[in-house]
Each structure stands twice: as C-alpha cells, then as structure tokens.
Motif scaffolding. Structure first.
Motif, PDB file in Angstrom:
ATOM      1  N   ASP A  62       0.231   9.693   6.221  1.00  0.00           N
ATOM      2  CA  ASP A  62       1.451   9.375   6.653  1.00  0.00           C
ATOM      3  C   ASP A  62       2.756  10.709   6.894  1.00  0.00           C
ATOM      4  N   CYS A  63       1.940  11.446   5.604  1.00  0.00           N
ATOM      5  CA  CYS A  63       3.278  12.493   6.179  1.00  0.00           C
ATOM      6  C   CYS A  63       1.896  13.987   5.988  1.00  0.00           C
ATOM      7  N   VAL A  64       2.298  15.364   6.496  1.00  0.00           N
ATOM      8  CA  VAL A  64       1.452  16.295   6.182  1.00  0.00           C
ATOM      9  C   VAL A  64       2.355  17.486   6.257  1.00  0.00           C
ATOM     10  N   ALA A  65       1.946  18.385   5.160  1.00  0.00           N
ATOM     11  CA  ALA A  65       2.960  19.298   4.970  1.00  0.00           C
ATOM     12  C   ALA A  65       1.917  20.618   5.049  1.00  0.00           C
ATOM     13  N   GLY A  91      -1.347   9.919  -9.323  1.00  0.00           N
ATOM     14  CA  GLY A  91      -0.608   9.644  -8.573  1.00  0.00           C
ATOM     15  C   GLY A  91      -0.853  11.459  -6.951  1.00  0.00           C
ATOM     16  N   ILE A  92      -1.938  12.020  -7.885  1.00  0.00           N
ATOM     17  CA  ILE A  92      -2.485  12.773  -6.993  1.00  0.00           C
ATOM     18  C   ILE A  92      -3.979  13.396  -7.409  1.00  0.00           C
ATOM     19  N   LYS A  93      -4.358  13.895  -6.414  1.00  0.00           N
ATOM     20  CA  LYS A  93      -5.244  13.959  -5.734  1.00  0.00           C
ATOM     21  C   LYS A  93      -5.795  15.146  -5.426  1.00  0.00           C
ATOM     22  N   CYS A  94      -6.513  15.946  -5.786  1.00  0.00           N
ATOM     23  CA  CYS A  94      -7.380  17.821  -4.966  1.00  0.00           C
ATOM     24  C   CYS A  94      -8.586  17.886  -3.880  1.00  0.00           C
ATOM     25  N   MET A  95      -8.557  17.972  -2.901  1.00  0.00           N
ATOM     26  CA  MET A  95      -9.357  18.498  -2.050  1.00  0.00           C
ATOM     27  C   MET A  95      -9.836  19.920  -2.292  1.00  0.00           C
ATOM     28  N   LEU A  96     -11.354  20.488  -2.955  1.00  0.00           N
ATOM     29  CA  LEU A  96     -11.419  21.226  -2.917  1.00  0.00           C
ATOM     30  C   LEU A  96     -12.021  21.941  -2.534  1.00  0.00           C
ATOM     31  N   MET A 138       0.921  -1.384   0.332  1.00  0.00           N
ATOM     32  CA  MET A 138       0.059   0.247  -0.379  1.00  0.00           C
ATOM     33  C   MET A 138       0.719   1.300  -0.260  1.00  0.00           C
ATOM     34  N   LYS A 139       0.476   2.211  -1.345  1.00  0.00           N
ATOM     35  CA  LYS A 139       1.305   3.413  -0.935  1.00  0.00           C
ATOM     36  C   LYS A 139       0.865   4.406   0.336  1.00  0.00           C
ATOM     37  N   ARG A 140       2.566   4.930   0.689  1.00  0.00           N
ATOM     38  CA  ARG A 140       2.056   6.274   1.604  1.00  0.00           C
ATOM     39  C   ARG A 140       1.820   7.437   0.891  1.00  0.00           C
ATOM     40  N   ARG A 141       0.693   7.677   1.871  1.00  0.00           N
ATOM     41  CA  ARG A 141      -0.190   8.999   1.801  1.00  0.00           C
ATOM     42  C   ARG A 141       0.665  10.110   1.784  1.00  0.00           C
ATOM     43  N   LEU A 142       0.551  11.112   1.056  1.00  0.00           N
ATOM     44  CA  LEU A 142       1.003  12.869   2.017  1.00  0.00           C
ATOM     45  C   LEU A 142      -0.002  14.195   1.574  1.00  0.00           C
ATOM     46  N   VAL A 143      -0.650  14.580   2.126  1.00  0.00           N
ATOM     47  CA  VAL A 143      -1.562  15.416   2.395  1.00  0.00           C
ATOM     48  C   VAL A 143      -0.147  17.012   2.002  1.00  0.00           C
ATOM     49  N   LEU A 144      -1.278  17.252   1.191  1.00  0.00           N
ATOM     50  CA  LEU A 144      -0.508  19.468   1.359  1.00  0.00           C
ATOM     51  C   LEU A 144      -1.256  20.084   1.644  1.00  0.00           C
ATOM     52  N   ILE A 145      -1.539  20.670   1.786  1.00  0.00           N
ATOM     53  CA  ILE A 145      -2.538  22.065   2.097  1.00  0.00           C
ATOM     54  C   ILE A 145      -2.040  23.384   1.898  1.00  0.00           C
ATOM     55  N   ASP A 146      -2.558  23.825   1.250  1.00  0.00           N
ATOM     56  CA  ASP A 146      -2.159  25.565   0.997  1.00  0.00           C
ATOM     57  C   ASP A 146      -2.650  25.872   2.260  1.00  0.00           C
ATOM     58  N   GLY A 147      -2.062  26.542   2.870  1.00  0.00           N
ATOM     59  CA  GLY A 147      -2.011  27.705   3.919  1.00  0.00           C
ATOM     60  C   GLY A 147      -2.803  29.010   3.936  1.00  0.00           C
ATOM     61  N   ASN A 148      -2.741  29.984   3.676  1.00  0.00           N
ATOM     62  CA  ASN A 148      -3.110  30.883   2.712  1.00  0.00           C
ATOM     63  C   ASN A 148      -4.877  30.875   2.310  1.00  0.00           C
ATOM     64  N   SER A 149      -4.954  29.428   1.612  1.00  0.00           N
ATOM     65  CA  SER A 149      -6.356  28.945   1.235  1.00  0.00           C
ATOM     66  C   SER A 149      -7.096  29.158   2.117  1.00  0.00           C
ATOM     67  N   LEU A 150      -6.946  28.044   3.001  1.00  0.00           N
ATOM     68  CA  LEU A 150      -8.195  27.447   4.328  1.00  0.00           C
ATOM     69  C   LEU A 150      -8.322  28.616   4.965  1.00  0.00           C
ATOM     70  N   GLU A 172       8.151   9.212  -6.019  1.00  0.00           N
ATOM     71  CA  GLU A 172       8.865   8.572  -4.531  1.00  0.00           C
ATOM     72  C   GLU A 172       7.712   7.297  -5.092  1.00  0.00           C
ATOM     73  N   GLY A 173       6.607   7.526  -5.604  1.00  0.00           N
ATOM     74  CA  GLY A 173       5.669   6.603  -5.168  1.00  0.00           C
ATOM     75  C   GLY A 173       4.992   6.360  -4.215  1.00  0.00           C
ATOM     76  N   TYR A 174       4.592   8.000  -3.557  1.00  0.00           N
ATOM     77  CA  TYR A 174       3.626   8.465  -2.732  1.00  0.00           C
ATOM     78  C   TYR A 174       2.711   8.213  -3.054  1.00  0.00           C
ATOM     79  N   GLU A 175       1.045   8.629  -2.794  1.00  0.00           N
ATOM     80  CA  GLU A 175      -0.248   9.198  -3.152  1.00  0.00           C
ATOM     81  C   GLU A 175      -0.507  10.189  -2.465  1.00  0.00           C
ATOM     82  N   SER A 176      -0.261  11.561  -2.950  1.00  0.00           N
ATOM     83  CA  SER A 176      -0.820  13.122  -2.629  1.00  0.00           C
ATOM     84  C   SER A 176      -1.863  13.148  -2.617  1.00  0.00           C
TER      85      SER A 176
END
Length: 877
Positions: free
Chosen positions: A52-55, A144-149, A1-13, A124-128
């Motif tokens: 697994d990862c957040v930034a 490997g990349i999805k968006c949550m709007l 199972m691929k490792r998962r990375l959540v990337l957050i647009d700080g200014n937008s949120l 590097e094989g992550y899902e973002s």
C-alpha cells in the motif's frame, strides 16, 4: 487486513546493483547499470508484494553520530566509485517518476531512517517489509516487521521473520545487536572483540541471554583465552554494540499517507528511460516516448522605460538571449519566488544598463544561469563588473557528459526534470545563438525565459549532486565557472591585426596558388579543375595510372590521407597536396580573417568555447585561431598579422612537452622522470634508449623518429599508424614501439592499468577529476574497442594538460587584476598563452607568467615554460 509498507535501503540496493551487473552505459557514455538493476528489483517488489505504501531511504554524505562516537567508524572505506556516484541523482529522478518518496537526514544513516519509519508504522497497525542487504536490520524484526535480505547481487532474496531467526540462530531479534557487539563488523570498521566471530558470538548470546549478563558472568565462560579476551575488550564490546544499534526515534518529519502508492508519472519516466536507453523497461511499463509535460510559466512582467531598476535579495535565475556577434536580444531575471522581469533588447543600451547594472554588480545576490559567458562579455564590455554568478547549467552538463554535441537547455530540462520547455514560435537553435528570437513578441519571450528560469532553479540541485557524486564539484566551482570570466575578458580584449600585412600575404599566396596550378597542369598534360574531386580522380587514377588507394560511393577518393600516401612516389600528388594547403590558407586564414576584424577596435575578438572538446581543452571560433597550420612555414607566417598595439609587445608562454611530462608523472617511469629532472632533450634521450646508442651519437633522423614514438605513445598509436607517420615498414615501426616499452616499462604498466580502469569504471579521469566516458571499451568490435582504448590512454594526459593550463590562466588573470597591470592575456592556443604587455611591464609580467604557469599544479617532474616576446606572434624570441 493490515496495510503493508515496503521500506527500501536505497544505498544498499544501488550498491548491490552496481557491483552485480556489468558496467554498461548509454551510447553517450552515461553509466546506467546501478539504476537499471535498482529499477528491476523495484518492479519485482511492487509486483510481488503489492504494498500500500513505499518509501526509500538514503545516506547523506555528512558524518553521523556514530562517527562522533568512534572516529574510525567506516574509516577504511574508499568511497563510492565515480561511475556509481553519478547514478544516484538519476535514480532519485526515477523514484520521483514512480511517485516514491525519499527520506534522508543529516547525522543519521539510512538504516536509522528505516528503523524509525518501521517502528512508527508498526505502532499505527501497518505491516512493514524492510528490503536491504545489511543484516543490521535483523534487530528490527518483530510481529509487524520482516526483512528481505538481498543475497547474490539483487537476483536472490531471503525473507526473514521472527520464526526464521529462532529456527536458524535460536535468538530473538533484539539479541542480534549483542551479537554484533561481540563479533563487530568489518564492513563498517566496528571492532567488536578480537578473535570472536559470528559462530562464537551467537553461542555466547544464546547461552547468557545478553551482552551485559555475559560480561557480568565471565567466570562462567569456558576457555581461558576467550575469557581473557572478553575481560580485556569489554568496553570495546559495549561500544561496538551501541555503534550497531539502529536508532528508532530519528527526528524525521513524515506521514505514512505521504508514502501511499501513486500513479506513475508516465511522461517523466518515459523521458528518463528514453535518455537512459531502458527500452525493455519502457516496453514492460508500456511507456511511450511522447512529448514531455511542459513546465508551468512563472509570473513575469516586461520591463518598460522608467521602471525601477531590478533589485532582489535572494538568489535569482538569469536568462539571456543573443544573436551572432553578441547582439543582446533580451535579459530575464527571476527570483526563486515571485514575479520575474524581462528586459527586451530593443530598449536601448542606456536603459538596459540602468535596469540591470545594480543587480549584476551586487555580489550579495547569487545568480544562476545558462550559457553565461555572452552575458558577461556584454556587461563587462560596457563597464559593468558582474559578480555573484554561482551556477551555469551548460558548464555543469558539459562536465557530466563532455562527449555530447550540444547542451540545449530544452534537452537538459527534459533529461533532468522530465519536463519540456515551450519555445517561442519560430525559434530555432543554431548551436551557439538563437535564430528568430529577435522577432519574438516581448511577452512571449518573457514567458519562455520564465520557463527556462524555473528549469534552472529545479535542475541546479540535481546537477550539483551529480557533480558531487562524480567528484567534480570543485572542478566546476573552482575552475570552470570562474574561468568563464577569464575567457570573457580575453574575448573583450581581442588581438590587434595588421590589415596591410594581411593583404600582402594574401597576394603572395594567390601568386603561389596560380604557380602551383600551372605546374600541375604542365605535369599532367591537361587543364582541369583541381578543386573538383571527380576531375582530379580521373587525372590521377585513369590518366596517370596511380594506384587507387580508396574509393567512395561516387568514385575515387582524393582526400588528404590518399594524397599523403601518393605523394611519396608522385610529384603530381605532392603538388596537389601543397595546392590544397595554399588554397585553404588563403581562403580560411587570410581572406577569412579579414571578415572578423572589428572596424571599431581594429582587433579580432575570437570566441572561446569551454563545452566543445571531450578532453576539456578550450576551442575557439569566429575565427578559429587554434587550427592555423603551423607545420608549414607559410602557415606559421600567418601569425605575423597578429601584432601588439603601440607601446606593447606580445609575450608567449608555451608549455614545453607538457603531455610527456604528465605521462612521466602519471606513469612514474623512472627513466622518463630522470630525463625531465636532468633537463635532457627527451626526444634525444628516447632515441638513445630505443636505438641503444650514446646520446651524442643520435642523429636528426633518429631524433625525429623517437619524437614520433614519444607523441605516438601518448595517443595510443599502433605500429601501422607509426609506420605511416614516419615512412617505415610496419615491422620496423613495431620494433620502435617495443623498444620504447622495454626502456620505459613504467609507461607500459600505466597504459595497461588505465585501460583496465576504463574497462572496470567505464570512464577515465584527469588529475583534477575531469571525466570522460568510454562506452566502447568493452565492445566486441575490435575497431571500436581499439579506438576506445586509445581514448583511454590519451584523455588523462591531454585532459590533465587542459586542467593545468586552465589553472594557470585563472591564477594569472587574478594576479593581473589584483596588481592593476595594463598587461592583458589575449589568446590561448593549445599549450600556449599569449599576452599583450606594455614594454615597461615586460620584465615583471614575464616573471609572473613563468611563475604561475610552471607552478600551476605540482607534478612529480618539473613543468617548463618557454618564454618568447616580439612585435607580433611570429617574430618572437
């Protein structure tokens, strides 16, 4: 199972959270809605996605490459609201507590950072998962990349993958940048092709496959108008597409390992959430407001006689402790790295100055500190000219929240860093000075100061960013910080006092007090202790049967407000009121002043405070020279004891009706502005306007009532308050206020607008951007809301007056220093500056003071200063 990375647009949120939630704040007025909304969204993300990862990525305030390509990029944006800007540094503190790294880089936007990180993670094989409210991110969607709007605020979201784009638009992700090239983006001021919206843009890209193919086959486009527009704006379409294209190779240093989930820093989050009053979040995360983690103790040595004088090249943190009366207990100096030095106060003045003078005189060594003025006073009074001071944490904290009762460095460290400072045993803070520090062993004192220095080093960037976000960086660096040196010089100068005059006035006042006491006893027919609230209440309300105005838990109230009401129909109450005023004058301003005369200089050296009043006005203490009751002639005569030294005169520069002039400037009211431009007596003009008579027919009573209305409006007075002040019925007072607003309609609109602004923003600002929070402005309690509304009306006026006189003080001080005059600025009381001036310099200093005071800030009406001079503060003309 691929490792998962959540990337957050700080200014937008954080923007969406700010505008989605009502403008709530802490009890002290600190806005918190954006941080609360962001954290709520973050917790939901972590729970539902379990990554697994957040930034988090943030924009920098610097221009980006897009601004260089297109100068009008985002040019229409009005900027971040102040009450949002101050929350960004707090949010970053919270993210640090969550162990979530933040990424930002000059020249690029948060979108570009996210694009780069997501692309590298996919390699590097992550899902973002990119969480944002900006649809530009749709161009990044891939296997490997999805968006949550985020949709409505932050409460609703929509997950978008490749299949969703094909189903809804019939387009591949990479084609969305072509769509943006055609339709543009009004939020970013990207022009696109005039007349083409999203629907047409999607249709064209779907039909032709790409923007290049479309522009190469314009003859196949249906519709002459559309074809002509595409031909005319082809270059603009290509430019718009490049502005919309996200950069996937930002020169960003990061490792996915750095983004891995970490345990919460529970103590840090508990301290921050407790300060922000996020009790529900504390419960959700099971955070307890336990003692904060203590700061580590950096290396420090104790300075000994014969040691080499202190010297560093880089920035240093300065910590000093004083007892009452500016007695030095110790100075600590700490470089950003390496070993600090603690100089004990008991070394003796000669050795202390040998140790620290070279460093403090060196302007090339930048110095940061906390509550710096006592140190400046100590050094300057001993011939050292301190230079290079660039940061004072107490001043910064005051500007960020001027309503606090104290700014203890231990509290600031806990609030901004989530860390505690271990105080030496037995150390107690009594507000302005430390009690017990003189008994602390040197090494223990050194360790404490080392912790404070480390806290200052870490807090400085956080507090500066908060000041920048609140639009107060210039107010801090260009006014409040340099003003500290001005006040230090004024404290050192002091003002000469005539002890003989003081003694004579005290005797006269004591005689008057005895006379009043005898009169009161004679009028009541009984001897009693007038200073006893209980005995006075019994005499007034039981023996004399005066109407009871107010009661307390212990009996009848005889406070000043009660006596004022009774005085209108009771001679006894009027005499008691005068008796109390005389007793206070003698004890506080005659007997009290004697204790503050320095036996060495024969002068009184009051202490000026910058961090006491919520409006930005200065205050003074030891003694307080701003509370001398000048309404009474006896009170005014107290000023006789303050005199000029031999060969000098006192010079007074007093702003004439500055608050009303600021009201005219802020409101733009044409009638008010005309009166000031024509140099009319504003109270006579107001009386003429309100009472509908010719100015020549305004009598003294009408003028006095108009004056009460003028100043009452500035303080948001009610009809009840005005009726009490001028002795008329509530209905009549209401008519005066209504008459005022009919003639000064601009003032009415100003008041309505300032209250609306306070409700929307949660704070109000002065002309220089000084802020004051009004947390009760939306309260359901009418009394609390009314007080907040009056605060909202008055603060921009009184606070702006404070800004202006501080500007004048700074400029006058600089000119006096540069010109090497002997004249000195020695006092500031409300809107008045007092100078001690050699007789031969008087004409030049008089002109200098008038010029700088009247031109301190460009208002739309003239500032006017009344200049007087004389041998003492009372006999001036």
């Amino acid at each position: 199972m691929k490792r998962r990375l959540v990337l957050i647009d700080g200014n937008s949120l954080v923007n969406r959270a700010f505008f989605a939630l009502p403008p709530f704040s802490t009890a002290s007025g600190e806005p918190t809605n954006a941080v609360y909304g962001f954290v709520t969204m973050l917790l939901r993300l972590l729970e539902e996605e379990n990554p697994d990862c957040v930034a988090v990525a943030f924009d920098r305030r610097t221009p980006t490459f897009r601004h260089e390509q297109y100068h009008s990029y985002k040019a229409h944006r009005t900027g971040m609201p102040d009450s949002l800007g101050v929350q960004i540094p707090v949010l970053k503190e919270v993210l640090a507590g969550f162990g979530i790294p933040i990424f930002e880089i000059d020249g690029y936007e948060a979108d570009d950072v996210l694009a780069t990180m997501a692309s590298r993670a996919e390699g590097e094989g992550y899902e973002s998962l990119i969480v944002t409210g900006d649809r530009d991110a749709l161009q990044l969607v891939s296997p490997g990349i999805k968006c949550m709007l985020t949709k409505k605020g932050i409460s609703e979201t929509r997950l978008v993958g490749e299949a969703d784009l094909v189903e809804e638009y019939g387009l591949a992700p990479h084609q969305f940048v072509d769509v943006k090239g055609l339709m543009g983006d009004t939020s970013d001021n990207i022009p696109g092709v005039p007349g083409i919206g999203e629907k047409t843009a999607v249709k064209l890209v779907r039909e032709f496959g790409s923007l290049e193919n479309l522009l190469a086959n314009l003859d196949k486009v249906k519709g002459e108008r559309l074809r002509s527009s595409l031909e005319k704006w082809r270059d603009q379409a290509l430019m718009s597409r490049e502005l919309s294209r996200l950069v996937k190779d930002v020169p960003l240093e990061f490792r996915l390992h750095d983004c891995e989930r970490r345990p919460l820093d529970r103590e840090c989050l508990a301290a921050i959430f407790e300060r922000l009053e996020f009790r529900s979040l504390m419960e959700k995360l099971d955070l307890t407001p336990a003692a904060s983690a203590e700061l580590a103790i950096p290396p420090v040595k104790v300075f000994k006689p014969g040691d080499t004088a202190l010297a560093w090249d880089g920035p240093v943190q300065v910590v000093a402790e004083f007892s009452g009366g500016h007695g030095l207990l110790g100075i600590g100096v700490f470089p950003s790295g390496g070993t600090g030095v603690y100089v004990p106060g008991d070394l003796g003045e000669t050795e202390i100055l040998r140790a620290v003078s070279p460093l403090f005189s060196d302007s090339s060594v930048l110095k940061d500190g906390y509550r710096l003025k006592p140190l400046l006073v100590y050094l300057k009074a001993r011939g050292v000219r301190p230079q290079g001071f660039r940061f004072d944490a107490e001043l910064a904290a005051y500007l960020l929240d001027p309503s606090r009762s104290s700014y203890r460095v231990e509290d600031l460290a806990r609030e901004h860093l989530g860390c505690g400072i271990t105080p030496p045993g037995g150390l107690k803070d009594s507000g302005r000075a430390r009690k017990g520090f003189e008994e602390v062993p040197p090494q223990e004192a050194a360790s404490y100061m080392a912790q404070v220095a480390l806290a200052l080093q870490r807090m400085r960037p956080i507090m500066l960013e908060a000041l920048e976000g609140g639009g107060m960086a210039s107010l801090f660096a260009d006014l409040e910080l340099p003003l500290t040196e001005v006040l230090a010089d004024m404290e050192i100068a002091g003002v000469e006092v005539d002890p003989g005059q003081l003694e004579e006035m005290a005797k006269d006042l004591e005689s008057r007090i005895h006379q009043l006491e005898a009169e009161i006893h004679g009028m009541t027919g009984v001897k009693f202790n007038i200073n006893s609230t209980r005995q006075l209440g019994e005499v007034l309300f039981e023996r004399l049967r005066l109407p009871v105005v107010k009661k307390t838990k212990t009996g009848y109230s005889t406070d000043a407000e009660v006596l004022w009401q009774l005085a209108s129909h009771s001679d006894v109450a009027a005499r008691v009121l005068e008796y109390r005023q005389m007793v206070k004058l003698k004890s506080t301003y005659l007997d009290g002043l004697r204790a503050f005369i320095d036996p060495r200089s024969g002068r009184i050296h009051t202490t000026f405070h910058q961090t006491i009043t919520a409006t930005g006005r200065l205050s003074s203490a030891e003694p307080n020279l701003q509370n001398i009751p000048i309404r009474l002639d006896l009170g005014r005569r107290v000023r006789q004891v303050f005199r000029a030294r031999e060969g000098c005169l006192l010079l007074s520069g007093d702003y004439s009706q500055i608050e009303l002039r600021i009201l005219a400037h802020l409101s733009g009211d044409p009638v008010l502005m005309e009166a000031f431009h024509r140099g009319e007596d504003i109270h006579t003009r107001t009386a003429a306007e309100v009472f509908g008579v010719d100015p020549k027919k305004v009598n003294p009573e009408m003028r006095d009532r108009a004056k009460a209305v003028n100043f009452g409006i500035v303080y948001g007075i009610s009809d009840f308050g005005l009726s009490r002040d001028i002795g008329v019925s509530k209905a009549e007072a209401g008519q005066y206020i209504q008459g005022y607003f009919r003639r000064y309609n601009g003032v009415r609109y100003f008041i309505s607008n300032i209250i609306a602004e306070a409700r929307a923003r949660g704070h109000i600002s002065t002309i220089l951007g000084r802020r004051r929070f009004v947390p009760d402005i939306n309260s359901k309690n009418p009394a609390q809301r009314g007080f907040a509304e009056r605060t909202a009306i008055n603060t921009p006026i009184q606070g702006s007056a404070a800004d202006i006189i501080k500007l004048a003080m700074l400029r006058i001080h600089r000119r006096l220093r540069e010109s090497r005059h002997e004249a000195r600025m020695i006092l500031q009381v409300h809107d008045e500056l007092i100078f001690e001036v050699p007789v031969e310099e008087m004409e030049e200093i008089q002109a200098l003071a008038r010029e700088e005071m009247e031109n301190a800030y460009p208002l739309d009406v003239p500032l006017k200063v009344d200049i007087k001079k004389g041998p003492n503060w009372y006999d001036m003309k």
